[in-house]
Write a protein that holds these residues in place. Structure first.
Motif, PDB file in Angstrom:
ATOM      1  N   UNK A   1     -10.775 -31.123-113.247  1.00 11.50           N
ATOM      2  CA  UNK A   1     -10.230 -32.044-114.238  1.00 11.50           C
ATOM      3  C   UNK A   1      -8.736 -32.276-114.050  1.00 11.50           C
ATOM      4  N   UNK A   2      -8.038 -31.322-113.491  1.00  8.58           N
ATOM      5  CA  UNK A   2      -6.600 -31.471-113.292  1.00  8.58           C
ATOM      6  C   UNK A   2      -6.209 -31.874-111.890  1.00  8.58           C
ATOM      7  N   UNK A   3      -7.198 -32.229-111.050  1.00  4.63           N
ATOM      8  CA  UNK A   3      -6.887 -32.537-109.664  1.00  4.63           C
ATOM      9  C   UNK A   3      -6.640 -31.278-108.864  1.00  4.63           C
ATOM     10  N   UNK A   4      -6.078 -31.450-107.670  1.00  8.41           N
ATOM     11  CA  UNK A   4      -5.909 -30.307-106.775  1.00  8.41           C
ATOM     12  C   UNK A   4      -4.768 -30.568-105.812  1.00  8.41           C
ATOM     13  N   UNK A   5      -3.915 -29.571-105.620  1.00  6.18           N
ATOM     14  CA  UNK A   5      -2.893 -29.630-104.579  1.00  6.18           C
ATOM     15  C   UNK A   5      -3.449 -28.994-103.312  1.00  6.18           C
ATOM     16  N   UNK A   6      -3.477 -29.753-102.234  1.00  9.26           N
ATOM     17  CA  UNK A   6      -3.833 -29.174-100.956  1.00  9.26           C
ATOM     18  C   UNK A   6      -2.761 -28.196-100.507  1.00  9.26           C
ATOM     19  N   UNK A   7      -3.028 -27.464 -99.448  1.00 10.67           N
ATOM     20  CA  UNK A   7      -2.071 -26.457 -98.989  1.00 10.67           C
ATOM     21  C   UNK A   7      -0.800 -27.096 -98.443  1.00 10.67           C
ATOM     22  N   UNK A   8       0.284 -26.359 -98.513  1.00  8.97           N
ATOM     23  CA  UNK A   8       1.535 -26.855 -97.957  1.00  8.97           C
ATOM     24  C   UNK A   8       1.425 -26.924 -96.441  1.00  8.97           C
ATOM     25  N   UNK A   9       1.954 -27.983 -95.878  1.00  8.04           N
ATOM     26  CA  UNK A   9       1.896 -28.195 -94.433  1.00  8.04           C
ATOM     27  C   UNK A   9       3.313 -28.385 -93.903  1.00  8.04           C
ATOM     28  N   UNK A  10       3.528 -27.966 -92.679  1.00  6.24           N
ATOM     29  CA  UNK A  10       4.848 -28.090 -92.059  1.00  6.24           C
ATOM     30  C   UNK A  10       5.199 -29.555 -91.849  1.00  6.24           C
ATOM     31  N   UNK A  11       6.463 -29.887 -92.104  1.00  8.58           N
ATOM     32  CA  UNK A  11       6.966 -31.248 -91.927  1.00  8.58           C
ATOM     33  C   UNK A  11       8.162 -31.182 -90.984  1.00  8.58           C
ATOM     34  N   UNK A  12       8.355 -32.186 -90.114  1.00  8.93           N
ATOM     35  CA  UNK A  12       9.424 -32.072 -89.107  1.00  8.93           C
ATOM     36  C   UNK A  12      10.838 -32.165 -89.670  1.00  8.93           C
ATOM     37  N   UNK A  13      10.980 -32.763 -90.869  1.00  4.69           N
ATOM     38  CA  UNK A  13      12.284 -32.897 -91.513  1.00  4.69           C
ATOM     39  C   UNK A  13      12.073 -32.664 -93.012  1.00  4.69           C
ATOM     40  N   UNK A  14      13.148 -32.709 -93.779  1.00  7.08           N
ATOM     41  CA  UNK A  14      12.997 -32.780 -95.231  1.00  7.08           C
ATOM     42  C   UNK A  14      12.792 -34.253 -95.578  1.00  7.08           C
ATOM     43  N   UNK A  15      11.610 -34.635 -96.053  1.00  3.34           N
ATOM     44  CA  UNK A  15      11.337 -36.061 -96.280  1.00  3.34           C
ATOM     45  C   UNK A  15      11.876 -36.541 -97.623  1.00  3.34           C
ATOM     46  N   UNK A  16      13.197 -36.558 -97.751  1.00  3.08           N
ATOM     47  CA  UNK A  16      13.786 -36.925 -99.032  1.00  3.08           C
ATOM     48  C   UNK A  16      13.754 -38.426 -99.269  1.00  3.08           C
ATOM     49  N   UNK A  17      13.502 -39.211 -98.217  1.00  7.32           N
ATOM     50  CA  UNK A  17      13.193 -40.629 -98.347  1.00  7.32           C
ATOM     51  C   UNK A  17      11.791 -40.846 -97.796  1.00  7.32           C
ATOM     52  N   UNK A  18      10.905 -41.452 -98.597  1.00  7.48           N
ATOM     53  CA  UNK A  18       9.555 -41.783 -98.156  1.00  7.48           C
ATOM     54  C   UNK A  18       9.299 -43.255 -98.423  1.00  7.48           C
ATOM     55  N   UNK A  19       8.670 -43.943 -97.462  1.00 12.46           N
ATOM     56  CA  UNK A  19       8.357 -45.363 -97.634  1.00 12.46           C
ATOM     57  C   UNK A  19       7.028 -45.670 -96.963  1.00 12.46           C
ATOM     58  N   UNK A  20       6.098 -46.248 -97.723  1.00 13.98           N
ATOM     59  CA  UNK A  20       4.802 -46.629 -97.179  1.00 13.98           C
ATOM     60  C   UNK A  20       4.939 -47.946 -96.438  1.00 13.98           C
TER      61      UNK A  20
END
Length: 593
Positions: A121-140
């Motif tokens: 009912x509350x949804x689910x967070x998948x596991x944390x995954x490694x990212x190459x940078x800190x994605x402080x800007x995201x754009x689709x």
């Protein structure tokens, strides 16, 4: 809440953040002795009460500049601060759903269009995954990939060297990332970004490209000044190129898309503690012009910090100031600005606001307050919503395709590992209530971001650069609508969009083909987002009326360019069980000059 109380609230949080820093709060879960913090905080508030308004105003502006300074912090690749990168994870093809043992943090990748088992009912967070940078800007992007930038591969501030393009259809492992050199050498750290839509006739050379304005500048070896450079990212070849300059340098600006596809650039800092009050407008064909008839300045608060602007029903822009004032901006000629007289509860630069329905904005204010601003009326109508369950300084608000609003991340103390909020909460605009959701594993504070993906999941990532942990990792939140309602936590079967047009024209009818057994209950258009610094100015939802005959669904596009400014939108369809198909990204071209 009077302005003095808000200033005291701001000072208190700054004081507590400094206390955390001094006492070494650089690791998850650290808590200072309660009496120490309370005593020091009381002293800070008492001191703040003795400061006159002018001094407080200047200190607020300069405090942001000082606290932005990069410094050492432990790195978390998703396996804990300082733990390094964990073991490789198996890859799953599109449509597979991994079984995720609850006791294991490192799990197989979740692919675009799949939802890990374990939701409810509350949804689910998948596991944390490694990212190459800190994605402080995201754009689709129009092709469903995600442009992200902000730091280097160690998490140090600066986007003058590299940026990343993530392809969700390839999973969330390192092979799904394309790390590319920034050939312009412009530091686009803390800039603004917005996709350029199609012109009225045919696509132009700028169609589907990402406009990026301003950012950081290093002067005599010292970071965090500002630049006026304009850059354009081309999704077709993944290149970033310089494209002239604005009149004014801007660090922390916002871009608001207008009814004709023009881009209104608001705010930004021009030098330490000094904001830029004069907006500029970009037209893809004619370039830049300033609006000398407008000054958005308000020296009480850092008005220039990612201003919260929203396109209104008459083509003007409503500006929701951090201090609670609401202004109306027009962009013809030299431009005009008018105080509407409407007032919100005071807020801060670190709280999100989001347009969740045509001309209705949910805004998070100080003290866990939430308000709804209806900008379709004159003056705007402000009403109280239910309070949030948590204070979320540097939280993120994401508009979901069913019209609800997901709020994630943040903490009770400004950018400190104190009263960290891991649990999501969801606002239902119909009932006006908040529902608590699933909990994340990673604290996401300043420089975190969240972005709706075409499969209805939400990418959450980043935090740090500076303090308290450099989060080179991300988590994906899978909302409750992706799961069966039987409590099993198993993913629900999705409907499918078999065929859909690539372009939609305002006021037109269009046809899509769905799966043979799919009965459709809702169709919504959601504008693709750009998220940074607790603000995603592109978010908006437009309901689509429709009829269904077998596998053929006939929809009608709203004719108003103020509701649907030119650009790119995710076309979401929901079945009668409330489950969305993976969206198709469609272009809505310019319809008015």
């Amino acid at each position: 809440m009077p302005i003095v109380e808000v200033l005291t609230y701001f000072i208190r949080n700054l004081a507590m953040r400094r206390i955390d820093s001094l006492l070494g709060a650089t690791f998850h879960g650290w808590v200072a002795p309660r009496g120490t913090k309370i005593t020091l905080c009381i002293l800070a508030v008492i001191a703040g009460a003795a400061i006159n308004t002018d001094v407080v105003s200047k200190s607020l502006h300069l405090e942001i500049f000082r606290l932005e300074k990069d410094r050492w912090a432990p790195v978390d690749y998703g396996f804990g601060p300082g733990a390094g990168i964990g073991p490789a994870r198996p890859n799953l093809v599109l449509g597979q759903t991994p079984a995720i043992p609850k006791s294991i943090r490192a799990v197989p990748k979740a692919m675009l269009g799949t939802a890990p088992i374990g939701g409810g009912a509350g949804g689910f967070f998948g596991p944390s995954v490694t990212w190459p940078i800190i994605p402080l800007h995201m754009a689709l992007l129009p092709d469903g990939r995600v442009l992200n930038y902000g730091t280097g591969e160690t998490g140090a501030q600066g986007a003058q060297f590299i940026y990343d393009v993530w392809d969700p259809s390839l999973g969330n492992g390192i092979n799904a990332h394309n790390i590319l050199p920034n050939g312009t050498s412009t530091d686009i750290f803390c800039s603004a970004a917005s996709l350029i839509g199609e012109g009225p006739a045919v696509p132009t050379s700028l169609t589907s490209k990402m406009l990026i304005t301003g950012g950081d500048l290093t002067v005599s070896g010292l970071r965090n000044y500002s630049n006026s450079v304009v850059n354009v990212f081309s999704p077709g070849n993944n290149t970033l190129t310089a494209s002239g300059t604005m009149t004014y340098p801007r660090w922390y600006p916002s871009i608001i898309s207008l009814r004709n596809g023009d881009k209104l650039v608001l705010g930004g800092e021009i030098s330490p503690g000094v904001g830029e009050p004069t907006p500029e407008v970009y037209h893809p064909a004619s370039g830049w012009r300033t609006l000398p008839g407008i000054s958005i300045g308000d020296e009480t608060f850092p008005y220039w910090y990612y201003p919260r602007g929203f396109l209104g029903p008459d083509g003007g822009v409503t500006l929701l100031q951090h201090n609670g004032k609401i202004f109306k901006i027009t962009t013809t000629g030299a431009g005009t600005i008018q105080d509407t007289g409407s007032l919100m509860a005071p807020g801060m630069v670190s709280y999100p606001s989001v347009m969740f329905a045509p001309f209705k904005v949910l805004t998070v204010r100080a003290g866990q307050r939430a308000q709804i601003v209806d900008i379709s009326t004159s003056p705007p109508l402000v009403t109280n919503a239910a309070n949030l369950n948590y204070d979320r300084i540097w939280g993120n608000a994401t508009l979901l395709p069913d019209g609800e609003i997901l709020v994630t991340d943040g903490s009770g103390v400004d950018d400190a590992l104190t009263s960290v909020v891991y649990q999501a909460e969801i606002f239902n605009p119909v009932s006006g209530t908040w529902t608590l959701g699933a909990s994340a594993a990673i604290p996401r504070l300043y420089h975190s971001a969240a972005l709706l993906l075409p499969d209805g999941s939400v990418l959450t990532g980043g935090g740090g650069a500076p303090r308290p942990v450099n989060e080179l990792n991300a988590e994906i939140y899978y909302p409750a609508y992706l799961y069966l309602k039987d409590g099993s936590g198993n993913p629900a079967p999705r409907p499918a969009i078999v065929a859909a047009p690539a372009r939609l024209t305002l006021g037109q009818n269009f046809w899509i083909t769905v799966g043979s057994n799919d009965q459709i209950s809702i169709i919504n258009l959601i504008r693709v987002g750009t998220s940074s610094h607790s603000f995603n100015p592109e978010q908006r939802l437009i309901p689509v009326p429709f009829t269904q005959n077998g596998t053929t669904v006939k929809g009608s596009v709203d004719p108003a360019p103020e509701k649907i400014p030119p650009g790119y939108y995710m076309l979401f369809v929901f079945n009668t069980n409330g489950v969305p198909a993976v969206a198709k990204i469609v272009s809505v071209p310019q319809s008015v000059p």
